[in-house]
Motif scaffolding. Structure first.
Motif, PDB file in Angstrom:
ATOM      1  N   ASN A  95       1.038  -1.250   0.065  1.00  0.00           N
ATOM      2  CA  ASN A  95      -0.007  -0.107   0.017  1.00  0.00           C
ATOM      3  C   ASN A  95       0.902   1.159   0.001  1.00  0.00           C
ATOM      4  O   ASN A  95       0.491   2.091  -0.725  1.00  0.00           O
ATOM      5  CB  ASN A  95      -1.095  -0.002   1.306  1.00  0.00           C
ATOM      6  N   VAL A  96       1.878   1.140   0.819  1.00  0.00           N
ATOM      7  CA  VAL A  96       2.801   2.376   0.766  1.00  0.00           C
ATOM      8  C   VAL A  96       3.570   2.545  -0.461  1.00  0.00           C
ATOM      9  O   VAL A  96       3.815   3.562  -0.845  1.00  0.00           O
ATOM     10  CB  VAL A  96       3.960   2.197   1.978  1.00  0.00           C
ATOM     11  N   PHE A  97       3.982   1.693  -1.129  1.00  0.00           N
ATOM     12  CA  PHE A  97       4.732   1.755  -2.582  1.00  0.00           C
ATOM     13  C   PHE A  97       3.766   1.919  -3.437  1.00  0.00           C
ATOM     14  O   PHE A  97       4.335   2.563  -4.431  1.00  0.00           O
ATOM     15  CB  PHE A  97       5.197   0.276  -2.887  1.00  0.00           C
ATOM     16  N   GLY A  98       2.260   1.886  -3.242  1.00  0.00           N
ATOM     17  CA  GLY A  98       1.432   2.655  -4.224  1.00  0.00           C
ATOM     18  C   GLY A  98       1.081   3.974  -3.974  1.00  0.00           C
ATOM     19  O   GLY A  98       0.759   4.954  -4.789  1.00  0.00           O
ATOM     20  N   LEU A  99       1.654   4.538  -2.774  1.00  0.00           N
ATOM     21  CA  LEU A  99       1.085   5.716  -2.107  1.00  0.00           C
ATOM     22  C   LEU A  99       2.333   6.875  -2.244  1.00  0.00           C
ATOM     23  O   LEU A  99       2.107   7.847  -2.522  1.00  0.00           O
ATOM     24  CB  LEU A  99       0.469   5.572  -0.823  1.00  0.00           C
ATOM     25  N   GLU A 100       3.546   6.161  -1.649  1.00  0.00           N
ATOM     26  CA  GLU A 100       4.633   7.260  -1.555  1.00  0.00           C
ATOM     27  C   GLU A 100       5.539   6.867  -2.791  1.00  0.00           C
ATOM     28  O   GLU A 100       6.217   5.818  -2.819  1.00  0.00           O
ATOM     29  CB  GLU A 100       5.425   7.022  -0.356  1.00  0.00           C
ATOM     30  N   LYS A 101       5.539   7.833  -3.636  1.00  0.00           N
ATOM     31  CA  LYS A 101       6.561   7.834  -4.853  1.00  0.00           C
ATOM     32  C   LYS A 101       7.940   8.227  -4.520  1.00  0.00           C
ATOM     33  O   LYS A 101       8.931   8.024  -5.271  1.00  0.00           O
ATOM     34  CB  LYS A 101       5.900   8.562  -5.984  1.00  0.00           C
ATOM     35  N   ILE A 102       8.264   9.042  -3.539  1.00  0.00           N
ATOM     36  CA  ILE A 102       9.559   9.536  -3.348  1.00  0.00           C
ATOM     37  C   ILE A 102      10.252   8.466  -2.475  1.00  0.00           C
ATOM     38  O   ILE A 102      11.494   7.913  -3.123  1.00  0.00           O
ATOM     39  CB  ILE A 102       9.470  10.672  -2.493  1.00  0.00           C
ATOM     40  N   ASN A 103      10.112   8.182  -1.264  1.00  0.00           N
ATOM     41  CA  ASN A 103      10.980   7.064  -0.606  1.00  0.00           C
ATOM     42  C   ASN A 103      10.162   6.051   0.202  1.00  0.00           C
ATOM     43  O   ASN A 103      10.309   6.167   1.405  1.00  0.00           O
ATOM     44  CB  ASN A 103      12.088   7.835   0.004  1.00  0.00           C
ATOM     45  N   PRO A 104       9.656   5.086  -0.380  1.00  0.00           N
ATOM     46  CA  PRO A 104       8.789   3.928   0.444  1.00  0.00           C
ATOM     47  C   PRO A 104       9.752   2.786   1.154  1.00  0.00           C
ATOM     48  O   PRO A 104       9.239   2.300   1.944  1.00  0.00           O
ATOM     49  CB  PRO A 104       7.875   3.450  -0.567  1.00  0.00           C
ATOM     50  N   TYR A 105      10.864   2.899   0.650  1.00  0.00           N
ATOM     51  CA  TYR A 105      12.040   1.880   1.106  1.00  0.00           C
ATOM     52  C   TYR A 105      12.233   2.033   2.386  1.00  0.00           C
ATOM     53  O   TYR A 105      12.711   0.979   3.186  1.00  0.00           O
ATOM     54  CB  TYR A 105      13.220   2.002   0.255  1.00  0.00           C
ATOM     55  N   LYS A 106      11.985   3.287   2.946  1.00  0.00           N
ATOM     56  CA  LYS A 106      12.456   3.413   4.591  1.00  0.00           C
ATOM     57  C   LYS A 106      11.482   2.568   5.487  1.00  0.00           C
ATOM     58  O   LYS A 106      12.234   2.209   6.352  1.00  0.00           O
ATOM     59  CB  LYS A 106      12.103   4.812   4.848  1.00  0.00           C
ATOM     60  N   TRP A 107      10.338   1.885   5.080  1.00  0.00           N
ATOM     61  CA  TRP A 107       9.558   1.451   5.941  1.00  0.00           C
ATOM     62  C   TRP A 107      10.076  -0.263   6.051  1.00  0.00           C
ATOM     63  O   TRP A 107       9.828  -0.885   6.835  1.00  0.00           O
ATOM     64  CB  TRP A 107       8.224   1.217   5.075  1.00  0.00           C
ATOM     65  N   VAL A 108      11.157  -0.743   4.996  1.00  0.00           N
ATOM     66  CA  VAL A 108      11.520  -2.091   4.948  1.00  0.00           C
ATOM     67  C   VAL A 108      12.422  -2.201   6.008  1.00  0.00           C
ATOM     68  O   VAL A 108      12.481  -3.294   6.425  1.00  0.00           O
ATOM     69  CB  VAL A 108      12.187  -2.095   3.669  1.00  0.00           C
ATOM     70  N   TYR A 109      13.200  -1.230   6.550  1.00  0.00           N
ATOM     71  CA  TYR A 109      14.326  -1.321   7.764  1.00  0.00           C
ATOM     72  C   TYR A 109      13.386  -1.815   9.064  1.00  0.00           C
ATOM     73  O   TYR A 109      13.615  -2.734   9.749  1.00  0.00           O
ATOM     74  CB  TYR A 109      14.943   0.012   7.868  1.00  0.00           C
ATOM     75  N   SER A 110      12.087  -1.062   9.030  1.00  0.00           N
ATOM     76  CA  SER A 110      11.390  -1.372  10.382  1.00  0.00           C
ATOM     77  C   SER A 110      10.893  -2.583  10.040  1.00  0.00           C
ATOM     78  O   SER A 110      10.522  -3.444  11.314  1.00  0.00           O
ATOM     79  CB  SER A 110      10.280  -0.171  10.475  1.00  0.00           C
ATOM     80  N   LEU A 111      10.340  -3.092   8.909  1.00  0.00           N
ATOM     81  CA  LEU A 111       9.788  -4.434   8.700  1.00  0.00           C
ATOM     82  C   LEU A 111      10.868  -5.438   9.129  1.00  0.00           C
ATOM     83  O   LEU A 111      10.309  -6.505   9.660  1.00  0.00           O
ATOM     84  CB  LEU A 111       9.402  -4.410   7.208  1.00  0.00           C
ATOM     85  N   THR A 112      12.058  -5.231   8.732  1.00  0.00           N
ATOM     86  CA  THR A 112      13.137  -6.162   9.214  1.00  0.00           C
ATOM     87  C   THR A 112      13.192  -6.277  10.633  1.00  0.00           C
ATOM     88  O   THR A 112      13.254  -7.801  11.135  1.00  0.00           O
ATOM     89  CB  THR A 112      14.532  -5.799   8.425  1.00  0.00           C
ATOM     90  N   SER A 113      13.207  -5.133  11.273  1.00  0.00           N
ATOM     91  CA  SER A 113      13.215  -5.399  12.720  1.00  0.00           C
ATOM     92  C   SER A 113      12.073  -6.178  13.311  1.00  0.00           C
ATOM     93  O   SER A 113      12.094  -6.920  14.349  1.00  0.00           O
ATOM     94  CB  SER A 113      13.166  -3.869  13.432  1.00  0.00           C
ATOM     95  N   LEU A 114      10.858  -5.798  12.667  1.00  0.00           N
ATOM     96  CA  LEU A 114       9.574  -6.505  13.224  1.00  0.00           C
ATOM     97  C   LEU A 114       9.654  -8.120  12.986  1.00  0.00           C
ATOM     98  O   LEU A 114       9.398  -8.766  13.894  1.00  0.00           O
ATOM     99  CB  LEU A 114       8.316  -6.153  12.543  1.00  0.00           C
ATOM    100  N   ILE A 115      10.237  -8.381  11.906  1.00  0.00           N
ATOM    101  CA  ILE A 115      10.395 -10.009  11.434  1.00  0.00           C
ATOM    102  C   ILE A 115      11.428 -10.546  12.595  1.00  0.00           C
ATOM    103  O   ILE A 115      10.988 -11.643  13.046  1.00  0.00           O
ATOM    104  CB  ILE A 115      10.915  -9.982   9.984  1.00  0.00           C
ATOM    105  N   CYS A 116      12.327  -9.927  12.841  1.00  0.00           N
ATOM    106  CA  CYS A 116      13.206 -10.641  13.754  1.00  0.00           C
ATOM    107  C   CYS A 116      12.711 -10.607  15.236  1.00  0.00           C
ATOM    108  O   CYS A 116      12.766 -11.708  15.873  1.00  0.00           O
ATOM    109  CB  CYS A 116      14.620  -9.887  13.867  1.00  0.00           C
ATOM    110  N   LEU A 117      11.979  -9.689  15.746  1.00  0.00           N
ATOM    111  CA  LEU A 117      11.404  -9.723  16.767  1.00  0.00           C
ATOM    112  C   LEU A 117      10.447 -10.593  16.878  1.00  0.00           C
ATOM    113  O   LEU A 117      10.397 -11.580  17.776  1.00  0.00           O
ATOM    114  CB  LEU A 117      10.616  -8.196  17.208  1.00  0.00           C
ATOM    115  N   VAL A 118       9.426 -10.789  16.066  1.00  0.00           N
ATOM    116  CA  VAL A 118       8.388 -11.521  15.987  1.00  0.00           C
ATOM    117  C   VAL A 118       8.855 -13.021  16.027  1.00  0.00           C
ATOM    118  O   VAL A 118       8.199 -13.919  16.557  1.00  0.00           O
ATOM    119  CB  VAL A 118       7.096 -11.220  15.159  1.00  0.00           C
ATOM    120  N   THR A 119       9.838 -13.247  15.091  1.00  0.00           N
ATOM    121  CA  THR A 119      10.203 -14.539  15.052  1.00  0.00           C
ATOM    122  C   THR A 119      10.857 -15.299  16.137  1.00  0.00           C
ATOM    123  O   THR A 119      10.579 -16.376  16.662  1.00  0.00           O
ATOM    124  CB  THR A 119      11.087 -14.603  13.755  1.00  0.00           C
TER     125      THR A 119
END
Length: 385
Positions: free
Chosen positions: A36-60
């Motif tokens: 959804n973010v990649f469809g909405l934010e055209k400038i820099n949506p990649y910044k969210w992926v770092y937070s996603l990586t942290s979430l994956i490590c924590l929940v795993t």
């Protein structure tokens, strides 16, 4: 695998596999927010992926700890405990598979995505055939080890894809400070409806397996799973449709609503026609399918398969409605739909499984799939269109 093990052991194995898959597919909630973010934010949506990586490590890490405690303290025989423990490695590999699938969808790399999806499943299939031919006494713990090794091998294959994607933000914005990236809490807050709806949906999909395993036993679960696997195979069609069109749904819904309506109507027609054809094929050839794939031991699964096949048009249609609904208000209504259906599903399944076993589970699926279709159609027409 079902032919080799028989209904009872197959039920034990599939029950363990469902528990682990339930714990390893949590990323599917956040990945919808990222798309959804990649469809909405055209400038820099990649910044969210770092937070996603942290979430994956924590929940795993949390899920690994939970799985160990549940394996040791739950109402399990020794073999189930051993399988759940070894499946920790299967779970870690599966989380990574889901992460890479998200990256490939964002990049529109559908050929690589297809290869990446085929690789672990085809390797499991071919390995099982080879091993069972040369070792007819292969037990379910050996198979669990094989599944885990194959899933872990994905880490090596996907390392470059992950590394390139995670460093892309730095390449595009070399002067940007690290503290400008969203915090983990911000990601959770913004994607909470996606997370809730996915959790509810995965629990909804798995609840009959859990109840059959702990209320009816491995034999009933084996009969149900044998039929349900055929139905899940038909869902590969909608899975492919979602992977191809979900990013377009998000993009068009925000920047070109007329195109959004066209692709939505196309999806509804395509999924309806495909689902009717698949359902008719399964009904007419149900006995042949069960006998050919599983053998005489699974004849009880024939009627279960017929009941489950009637739910295919409902699932195909409500998938298209859900894809439209989740583009609006960050999946608020999707979360609401699956929360409400769980309130119906759990008591209904408990009652029907207690009295009818595997047939009760199949009836519960059929009834609830129809109710979800009504819910999703109502919210799509009221809120989106």
């Amino acid at each position: 695998l079902a032919r080799h093990l028989g209904p009872y052991e197959y039920g034990i194995f599939s029950g363990c596999l469902t528990i682990v898959m339930f714990l390893s597919t949590y990323i599917r909630g956040v990945d919808e927010f990222i798309k959804n973010v990649f469809g909405l934010e055209k400038i820099n949506p990649y910044k969210w992926v770092y937070s996603l990586t942290s979430l994956i490590c924590l929940v795993t890490v949390i899920n690994v700890i939970f799985l160990i405690f549940w394996a040791l303290l739950g109402p399990h025989e020794l073999m189930t405990k051993k399988i759940l423990i070894i499946f920790i490695f299967f779970m870690i590999g599966n989380v990574l598979i889901e992460f890479v699938k998200l990256i490939l969808q964002i990049q529109n790399s559908f050929i690589i995505l297809s290869i990446f999806q085929i690789y672990p499943n085809l390797l499991k299939f071919l390995s099982l055939i080879f091993i069972i031919i040369f070792n007819n006494h292969l037990n379910i713990f050996d198979i669990a080890i094989l599944y885990s090794i194959i899933n872990l091998s994905v880490i090596l294959i996907s390392f470059k894809i992950l590394y390139d994607f995670l460093t892309r933000d730095r390449k595009f914005n070399p002067k940007k400070k690290f503290n400008k990236r969203p915090k983990l809490f911000e990601l959770i807050k913004k994607s909470k409806n996606f997370i809730k709806s996915t959790f509810y949906f995965i629990l909804y999909s798995a609840i009959d397996i859990f109840l059959l395993k702990y209320l009816a036993g491995g034999l009933a679960l084996g009969y149900f799973t044998a039929a349900n696997i055929i139905i899940l195979g038909s869902y590969l069609f909608i899975d492919a449709y979602m992977k191809i069109y979900s990013v377009k749904y998000y993009n068009y819904s925000k920047f070109n609503f007329s195109k959004f309506k066209k692709v939505y109507k196309f999806g509804r027609l395509l999924l309806l026609l495909a689902s009717i054809l698949i359902t008719l094929f399964i009904i007419f050839f149900s006995k042949f399918i069960i006998n050919t794939i599983y053998g005489d031991e699974y004849l009880i699964s024939v009627n279960i398969l017929i009941i489950l096949s009637l739910s295919i048009p409902f699932r195909f249609l409500f998938t298209n409605y859900i894809m439209a609904i989740r583009t609006y208000k960050y999946a608020f209504f999707e979360a609401k739909i699956f929360r409400n259906i769980l309130l119906i599903k759990i008591p209904l399944s408990v009652y029907l499984i207690n009295y009818m076993g595997a047939f009760g589970a199949a009836l519960s699926v059929l009834i609830c799939e129809f109710i979800i279709l009504l819910f999703s159609q109502y919210f799509a027409n009221r809120s989106v269109f």
